[in-house]
Write an enzyme that holds these catalytic residues in place. Structure first.
Site, PDB file in Angstrom:
ATOM      1  N   PHE A 152      -5.546   9.109  17.127  1.00 50.24           N
ATOM      2  CA  PHE A 152      -6.938   9.389  16.794  1.00 50.24           C
ATOM      3  C   PHE A 152      -6.957   9.725  15.281  1.00 50.24           C
ATOM      4  O   PHE A 152      -6.425   8.934  14.520  1.00 50.24           O
ATOM      5  CB  PHE A 152      -7.518  10.415  17.771  1.00 50.24           C
ATOM      6  CG  PHE A 152      -7.838   9.727  19.091  1.00 50.24           C
ATOM      7  CD1 PHE A 152      -6.830   9.117  19.849  1.00 50.24           C
ATOM      8  CD2 PHE A 152      -9.135   9.571  19.532  1.00 50.24           C
ATOM      9  CE1 PHE A 152      -7.106   8.392  21.008  1.00 50.24           C
ATOM     10  CE2 PHE A 152      -9.434   8.853  20.702  1.00 50.24           C
ATOM     11  CZ  PHE A 152      -8.414   8.273  21.423  1.00 50.24           C
ATOM     12  N   TYR A 198      -9.598  -4.889  12.626  1.00 46.88           N
ATOM     13  CA  TYR A 198      -8.457  -3.960  12.601  1.00 46.88           C
ATOM     14  C   TYR A 198      -8.081  -3.547  14.025  1.00 46.88           C
ATOM     15  O   TYR A 198      -6.933  -3.702  14.465  1.00 46.88           O
ATOM     16  CB  TYR A 198      -8.812  -2.730  11.748  1.00 46.88           C
ATOM     17  CG  TYR A 198      -7.835  -1.589  11.902  1.00 46.88           C
ATOM     18  CD1 TYR A 198      -6.498  -1.749  11.543  1.00 46.88           C
ATOM     19  CD2 TYR A 198      -8.239  -0.357  12.427  1.00 46.88           C
ATOM     20  CE1 TYR A 198      -5.593  -0.699  11.702  1.00 46.88           C
ATOM     21  CE2 TYR A 198      -7.345   0.689  12.570  1.00 46.88           C
ATOM     22  CZ  TYR A 198      -6.027   0.508  12.214  1.00 46.88           C
ATOM     23  OH  TYR A 198      -5.134   1.541  12.373  1.00 46.88           O
ATOM     24  N   THR A 244       0.828  -1.217   0.000  1.00 41.80           N
ATOM     25  CA  THR A 244       0.000   0.000   0.000  1.00 41.80           C
ATOM     26  C   THR A 244       0.860   1.263   0.000  1.00 41.80           C
ATOM     27  O   THR A 244       0.335   2.348  -0.220  1.00 41.80           O
ATOM     28  CB  THR A 244      -0.950   0.036   1.222  1.00 41.80           C
ATOM     29  OG1 THR A 244      -0.169  -0.136   2.409  1.00 41.80           O
ATOM     30  CG2 THR A 244      -2.001  -1.049   1.148  1.00 41.80           C
TER      31      THR A 244
HETATM   32  N1  UFG Z   1     -16.735  10.615   6.656  1.00 44.38           N
HETATM   33  C1  UFG Z   1     -17.684  11.097   5.786  1.00 44.38           C
HETATM   34  N2  UFG Z   1     -17.411  11.035   4.453  1.00 44.38           N
HETATM   35  C2  UFG Z   1     -16.250  10.505   3.948  1.00 44.38           C
HETATM   36  C3  UFG Z   1     -15.285  10.019   4.861  1.00 44.38           C
HETATM   37  C4  UFG Z   1     -15.553  10.079   6.217  1.00 44.38           C
HETATM   38  O1  UFG Z   1     -18.745  11.574   6.190  1.00 44.38           O
HETATM   39  O2  UFG Z   1     -16.079  10.461   2.708  1.00 44.38           O
HETATM   40  C5  UFG Z   1     -16.985  10.716   8.108  1.00 44.38           C
HETATM   41  C6  UFG Z   1     -16.969   9.370   8.832  1.00 44.38           C
HETATM   42  O3  UFG Z   1     -18.245   8.778   8.774  1.00 44.38           O
HETATM   43  C7  UFG Z   1     -16.551   9.782  10.230  1.00 44.38           C
HETATM   44  C8  UFG Z   1     -15.606  10.974   9.994  1.00 44.38           C
HETATM   45  O4  UFG Z   1     -15.911  11.446   8.679  1.00 44.38           O
HETATM   46  O5  UFG Z   1     -17.662  10.245  10.934  1.00 44.38           O
HETATM   47  C9  UFG Z   1     -14.148  10.605  10.048  1.00 44.38           C
HETATM   48  O6  UFG Z   1     -13.934   9.480   9.208  1.00 44.38           O
HETATM   49  P1  UFG Z   1     -12.492   8.966   8.795  1.00 44.38           P
HETATM   50  O7  UFG Z   1     -12.692   7.784   7.894  1.00 44.38           O
HETATM   51  O8  UFG Z   1     -11.671  10.092   8.301  1.00 44.38           O
HETATM   52  O9  UFG Z   1     -11.855   8.509  10.172  1.00 44.38           O
HETATM   53  P2  UFG Z   1     -12.391   7.458  11.250  1.00 44.38           P
HETATM   54  O10 UFG Z   1     -12.809   8.272  12.432  1.00 44.38           O
HETATM   55  O11 UFG Z   1     -13.363   6.498  10.714  1.00 44.38           O
HETATM   56  O12 UFG Z   1     -11.066   6.611  11.477  1.00 44.38           O
HETATM   57  C10 UFG Z   1     -10.227   6.815  12.530  1.00 44.38           C
HETATM   58  C11 UFG Z   1      -8.857   6.280  12.149  1.00 44.38           C
HETATM   59  C12 UFG Z   1      -8.896   4.785  12.030  1.00 44.38           C
HETATM   60  C13 UFG Z   1      -9.500   4.198  13.285  1.00 44.38           C
HETATM   61  C14 UFG Z   1     -10.862   4.770  13.535  1.00 44.38           C
HETATM   62  C15 UFG Z   1     -11.456   4.234  14.834  1.00 44.38           C
HETATM   63  O13 UFG Z   1      -8.446   6.818  10.908  1.00 44.38           O
HETATM   64  O14 UFG Z   1      -7.588   4.293  11.862  1.00 44.38           O
HETATM   65  O15 UFG Z   1     -10.765   6.169  13.662  1.00 44.38           O
HETATM   66  O16 UFG Z   1     -12.819   4.580  14.936  1.00 44.38           O
HETATM   67  F1  UFG Z   1      -9.630   2.859  13.126  1.00 44.38           F
END
Ligand code: UFG
Length: 337
Positions: A166, A138, A35
């Site tokens: 985070f 994960y 990746t």
């Molecule tokens: N989101 C959208 N649209 C998108 C992408 C994300 O609305 O196109 C929202 C998601 O639903 C979430 C927020 O934006 O509410 C943040 O999403 P991300 O995917 O950027 O990040 P996450 O909070 O899901 O992920 C982070 C870390 C991961 C970890 C996870 C644990 O990047 O490594 O928190 O909950 F596993």
């Protein structure tokens, strides 16, 4: 110090590698490029392409004194679809690395852990002492590595630090400025940017910026959460601040100790607030479509970073605007190539 950075061709590993080179360390990157990107390996580092299982022992035997371990699979959704891949790569790969370290008496390691180990948080701010109840393979695989590190510290005298990130965002300028600093701005001084290039990209800020640069709309995953504007709240941390924490963690490793620290800014921003900051930074009116919730997304995830602040003296110095500005500079630098 001669250090091994596994996964040093990925987003976070490459930025930490660049900071280690800048601090005068002799850096070897091991990455299988499954990746990662060869052109993200920081200038000044030695690059070895291969897997932990095949190559860790040989690379370690060449004078390595400490390891910063990033090589892993990191997509929550993919881990639910293919858990075995996550157990095999994230836990199995790490055990192979730790065994090689034990045999070669390299006992210092900083590990890239995640907030996903906590799962649905107990309260509004997550502390290291909170229950760990991961809701994805994960998160479970990363938690298993944390447990393994505790054991290797106790049984074999490893000095280990796990950093539970985070939401990492922004890009890092290798020209030496390290990005735009605390208040946002136009980014580095014409140097090379290291930033987020996942395929597929699941993270919010790169997706918002891609929508801005390509004139398409952004999908918001749910606006019916119990938050002030109905969208999820997350704690965003600049990748350059994150890298700084790794250098402090490396210096703090002590034989027989496994320390665990959360890494965030301690402030939450909703998806809509992030989009608004990106609108300001890009000067683009980004169109938004609201869709259903994404499975497994907690409503609020914010870190307490009090422990790393008091024990290692670390502070986040870059705000959300700086993250968006630097990620935007990276996006533009790539699209102009
Ligand atoms: N989101 C959208 N649209 C998108 C992408 C994300 O609305 O196109 C929202 C998601 O639903 C979430 C927020 O934006 O509410 C943040 O999403 P991300 O995917 O950027 O990040 P996450 O909070 O899901 O992920 C982070 C870390 C991961 C970890 C996870 C644990 O990047 O490594 O928190 O909950 F596993």
């Amino acid at each position: 110090m001669r250090v091994l950075v596994t996964g040093g061709a990925g987003y976070i590993g490459s930025v930490v590698g660049a900071q280690l080179v800048a601090a005068g360390h002799d850096v070897v990157v091991l990455d299988d490029l499954s990746t990662g990107h060869a052109d993200a390996v920081p200038p000044g580092a030695t690059f070895v392409q291969g897997t932990l299982r095949d190559c860790a022992a040989e690379v370690l035997s060449d004078g390595i004194e400490a390891v910063l371990h990033f090589a892993a699979k990191s997509l929550v959704g993919e881990s639910v679809a293919d858990p075995a891949k996550y157990w095999s790569t994230n836990l199995g790969g790490t055990v192979a690395l730790l065994e090689a370290m034990r045999e070669l008496r390299v006992r210092t390691i900083v590990f890239s852990s995640t907030a996903a180990v906590y799962g649905e948080p107990e309260g509004p701010v997550v502390r290291e002492t909170d229950l760990t109840r991961p809701t994805s393979p994960y998160g479970a695989s990363k938690l298993a590595v944390d447990t393994t590190l505790t054991e290797f510290s106790r049984l074999y005298g490893f000095g280990a630090v796990s950093l539970r990130y985070f939401n990492v965002a922004g890009a890092h300028s290798v020209s030496g400025s390290g990005g735009s600093g605390g208040s946002g701005g136009s980014g580095g001084s014409g140097g090379r940017w290291l930033g987020e290039r996942h395929h597929p990209e699941t993270h919010l800020i790169p997706n918002v910026l891609a929508a801005a640069s390509q004139g398409r709309s952004l999908q918001v995953f749910g606006d019916d959460y119990p938050t002030p504007d109905g969208t999820c709240i997350r704690d965003y941390i600049h990748v350059t601040d994150l890298a700084d924490a790794h250098l402090r963690a490396l210096a703090a490793c002590r034989p027989g100790e496994h320390r665990i620290y959360n890494l965030g800014n301690g402030a939450g921003f909703s998806v809509r607030e992030v989009i608004e900051v990106c609108r300001e930074v890009t000067g683009t009116d980004i169109a938004v479509e609201t869709g259903p919730r994404r499975a497994g997304d907690p409503a609020v995830l914010v870190a307490s970073s009090a422990k790393i602040q008091s024990e290692l003296g670390w502070r986040a110095t870059r705000d959300l605007r700086a993250m968006a500005a630097d990620a935007w500079a990276f996006t533009q630098a790539r699209s102009s190539r």
